[in-house]
Scaffold this motif. Sequence first.
Motif, PDB file in Angstrom:
ATOM      1  N   LEU A 261       0.934  -0.926   0.051  1.00 41.11           N
ATOM      2  CA  LEU A 261      -0.081   0.068  -0.035  1.00 41.11           C
ATOM      3  C   LEU A 261       0.993   1.186   0.121  1.00 41.11           C
ATOM      4  O   LEU A 261       0.494   2.167  -0.559  1.00 41.11           O
ATOM      5  CB  LEU A 261      -0.953   0.065   1.228  1.00 41.11           C
ATOM      6  CG  LEU A 261      -1.871  -0.907   1.109  1.00 41.11           C
ATOM      7  CD1 LEU A 261      -3.024  -0.967   2.452  1.00 41.11           C
ATOM      8  CD2 LEU A 261      -3.089  -0.464   0.003  1.00 41.11           C
ATOM      9  N   VAL A 262       1.940   1.354   0.792  1.00 35.41           N
ATOM     10  CA  VAL A 262       2.752   2.454   0.994  1.00 35.41           C
ATOM     11  C   VAL A 262       3.434   2.590  -0.365  1.00 35.41           C
ATOM     12  O   VAL A 262       3.648   3.848  -0.992  1.00 35.41           O
ATOM     13  CB  VAL A 262       3.729   2.138   1.800  1.00 35.41           C
ATOM     14  CG1 VAL A 262       4.907   3.423   1.749  1.00 35.41           C
ATOM     15  CG2 VAL A 262       3.226   2.325   3.297  1.00 35.41           C
TER      16      VAL A 262
ATOM     17  N   ALA B  79     -11.696   7.507  -0.049  1.00 36.37           N
ATOM     18  CA  ALA B  79     -10.972   7.893  -1.115  1.00 36.37           C
ATOM     19  C   ALA B  79      -9.757   7.788  -1.735  1.00 36.37           C
ATOM     20  O   ALA B  79      -9.226   7.467  -2.775  1.00 36.37           O
ATOM     21  CB  ALA B  79     -11.314   9.598  -1.017  1.00 36.37           C
ATOM     22  N   LEU B  80      -8.739   7.628  -0.585  1.00 35.44           N
ATOM     23  CA  LEU B  80      -7.435   7.250  -0.664  1.00 35.44           C
ATOM     24  C   LEU B  80      -7.160   5.912  -1.122  1.00 35.44           C
ATOM     25  O   LEU B  80      -6.668   5.635  -2.060  1.00 35.44           O
ATOM     26  CB  LEU B  80      -6.576   7.759   0.513  1.00 35.44           C
ATOM     27  CG  LEU B  80      -6.183   9.017   0.736  1.00 35.44           C
ATOM     28  CD1 LEU B  80      -5.608   9.349   1.940  1.00 35.44           C
ATOM     29  CD2 LEU B  80      -5.039   9.323  -0.160  1.00 35.44           C
ATOM     30  N   LEU B  81      -8.052   4.908  -0.362  1.00 36.91           N
ATOM     31  CA  LEU B  81      -7.748   3.544  -0.793  1.00 36.91           C
ATOM     32  C   LEU B  81      -8.412   3.314  -1.949  1.00 36.91           C
ATOM     33  O   LEU B  81      -7.873   2.259  -2.734  1.00 36.91           O
ATOM     34  CB  LEU B  81      -8.498   2.754   0.447  1.00 36.91           C
ATOM     35  CG  LEU B  81      -7.655   2.809   1.574  1.00 36.91           C
ATOM     36  CD1 LEU B  81      -8.750   2.135   2.655  1.00 36.91           C
ATOM     37  CD2 LEU B  81      -6.522   2.034   1.725  1.00 36.91           C
ATOM     38  N   ASP B  82      -9.275   4.160  -2.898  1.00 40.24           N
ATOM     39  CA  ASP B  82      -9.913   3.933  -4.077  1.00 40.24           C
ATOM     40  C   ASP B  82      -8.725   4.128  -5.129  1.00 40.24           C
ATOM     41  O   ASP B  82      -8.618   3.484  -6.167  1.00 40.24           O
ATOM     42  CB  ASP B  82     -10.927   4.759  -4.287  1.00 40.24           C
ATOM     43  CG  ASP B  82     -12.360   4.458  -3.622  1.00 40.24           C
ATOM     44  OD1 ASP B  82     -12.212   3.146  -3.172  1.00 40.24           O
ATOM     45  OD2 ASP B  82     -13.249   5.218  -3.658  1.00 40.24           O
ATOM     46  N   GLU B  83      -7.838   4.791  -4.686  1.00 44.02           N
ATOM     47  CA  GLU B  83      -6.412   5.152  -5.723  1.00 44.02           C
ATOM     48  C   GLU B  83      -5.680   4.047  -5.554  1.00 44.02           C
ATOM     49  O   GLU B  83      -4.677   4.130  -6.565  1.00 44.02           O
ATOM     50  CB  GLU B  83      -5.902   6.454  -5.129  1.00 44.02           C
ATOM     51  CG  GLU B  83      -6.816   7.629  -5.265  1.00 44.02           C
ATOM     52  CD  GLU B  83      -7.127   7.945  -6.741  1.00 44.02           C
ATOM     53  OE1 GLU B  83      -6.388   7.792  -7.550  1.00 44.02           O
ATOM     54  OE2 GLU B  83      -8.259   8.364  -6.781  1.00 44.02           O
ATOM     55  N   LEU B  84      -5.749   2.801  -4.653  1.00 46.16           N
ATOM     56  CA  LEU B  84      -4.620   1.909  -4.571  1.00 46.16           C
ATOM     57  C   LEU B  84      -5.231   0.531  -4.904  1.00 46.16           C
ATOM     58  O   LEU B  84      -6.124   0.107  -3.952  1.00 46.16           O
ATOM     59  CB  LEU B  84      -4.037   1.949  -3.132  1.00 46.16           C
ATOM     60  CG  LEU B  84      -3.647   3.415  -2.482  1.00 46.16           C
ATOM     61  CD1 LEU B  84      -3.143   3.415  -1.100  1.00 46.16           C
ATOM     62  CD2 LEU B  84      -2.652   3.779  -3.425  1.00 46.16           C
ATOM     63  N   PRO B  85      -4.882   0.060  -5.989  1.00 39.91           N
ATOM     64  CA  PRO B  85      -5.628  -1.242  -6.446  1.00 39.91           C
ATOM     65  C   PRO B  85      -5.305  -2.534  -5.440  1.00 39.91           C
ATOM     66  O   PRO B  85      -6.481  -3.311  -5.482  1.00 39.91           O
ATOM     67  CB  PRO B  85      -4.667  -1.908  -7.669  1.00 39.91           C
ATOM     68  CG  PRO B  85      -4.121  -0.390  -8.143  1.00 39.91           C
ATOM     69  CD  PRO B  85      -3.860   0.433  -6.806  1.00 39.91           C
ATOM     70  N   SER B  86      -4.299  -2.399  -4.764  1.00 41.32           N
ATOM     71  CA  SER B  86      -4.166  -3.551  -3.820  1.00 41.32           C
ATOM     72  C   SER B  86      -4.956  -3.447  -2.318  1.00 41.32           C
ATOM     73  O   SER B  86      -4.929  -4.212  -1.678  1.00 41.32           O
ATOM     74  CB  SER B  86      -2.608  -3.908  -3.475  1.00 41.32           C
ATOM     75  OG  SER B  86      -2.279  -2.886  -2.450  1.00 41.32           O
ATOM     76  N   ALA B  87      -5.497  -2.296  -2.127  1.00 46.40           N
ATOM     77  CA  ALA B  87      -6.514  -2.187  -0.966  1.00 46.40           C
ATOM     78  C   ALA B  87      -7.361  -3.165  -0.861  1.00 46.40           C
ATOM     79  O   ALA B  87      -7.776  -3.562   0.181  1.00 46.40           O
ATOM     80  CB  ALA B  87      -6.831  -0.852  -1.031  1.00 46.40           C
ATOM     81  N   GLU B  88      -7.862  -3.580  -2.141  1.00 43.70           N
ATOM     82  CA  GLU B  88      -9.109  -4.496  -1.986  1.00 43.70           C
ATOM     83  C   GLU B  88      -8.803  -5.949  -1.518  1.00 43.70           C
ATOM     84  O   GLU B  88      -9.569  -6.613  -0.962  1.00 43.70           O
ATOM     85  CB  GLU B  88      -9.530  -4.794  -3.505  1.00 43.70           C
ATOM     86  CG  GLU B  88     -10.265  -3.581  -4.142  1.00 43.70           C
ATOM     87  CD  GLU B  88     -10.771  -3.658  -5.513  1.00 43.70           C
ATOM     88  OE1 GLU B  88     -10.624  -4.846  -6.085  1.00 43.70           O
ATOM     89  OE2 GLU B  88     -11.041  -2.655  -6.188  1.00 43.70           O
TER      90      GLU B  88
END
Length: 146
Positions: free
Chosen positions: A24-25, A80-89
């Motif tokens: 994520l980072v 909103a930030l996590l939506d920008e990060l594909p692996s957050a799912e």
Amino acid sequence: MITPQLTVDGTAVQLPIRGRAVALVDELALAYTENPEDIGRLLAVHAAYVLRLDFAECSETAPDHVIAMRAAEADGSREALLDELPSAERLDEVLDPDSAITLAARLTKLAGAVRRRYPAAPPTLAGRLTQIAATIRTNTTRSARP
């Protein structure tokens, strides 16, 4: 699957998620590099909401509805930030029944190891792990085998 393990000193069980956080980072850094203005604004807004939530939670006079509103703001900006990060799912792991029972068995085994290693220690960790494992077993049935 989640792979619980004993800590080095053997006094606790660790559920390592550092590898997921590292991804994520890295993705956040790449997203910022690709779009510094938007990601920077999202980060600044999220930081402001987190500070407002922290202030409300620490305040002796903040009403519950204000704390709830601050928490909702922070949740929204985080999403909103996590939506920008594909692996957050992939952060929230969903286990099928067999995997859940396997995890419960591992937790029970580790709880036994903690009890054997520190029999005089308060049984809170080992007891809680055993309770979690029992709950998983009770609420999960093995999938039908062909």
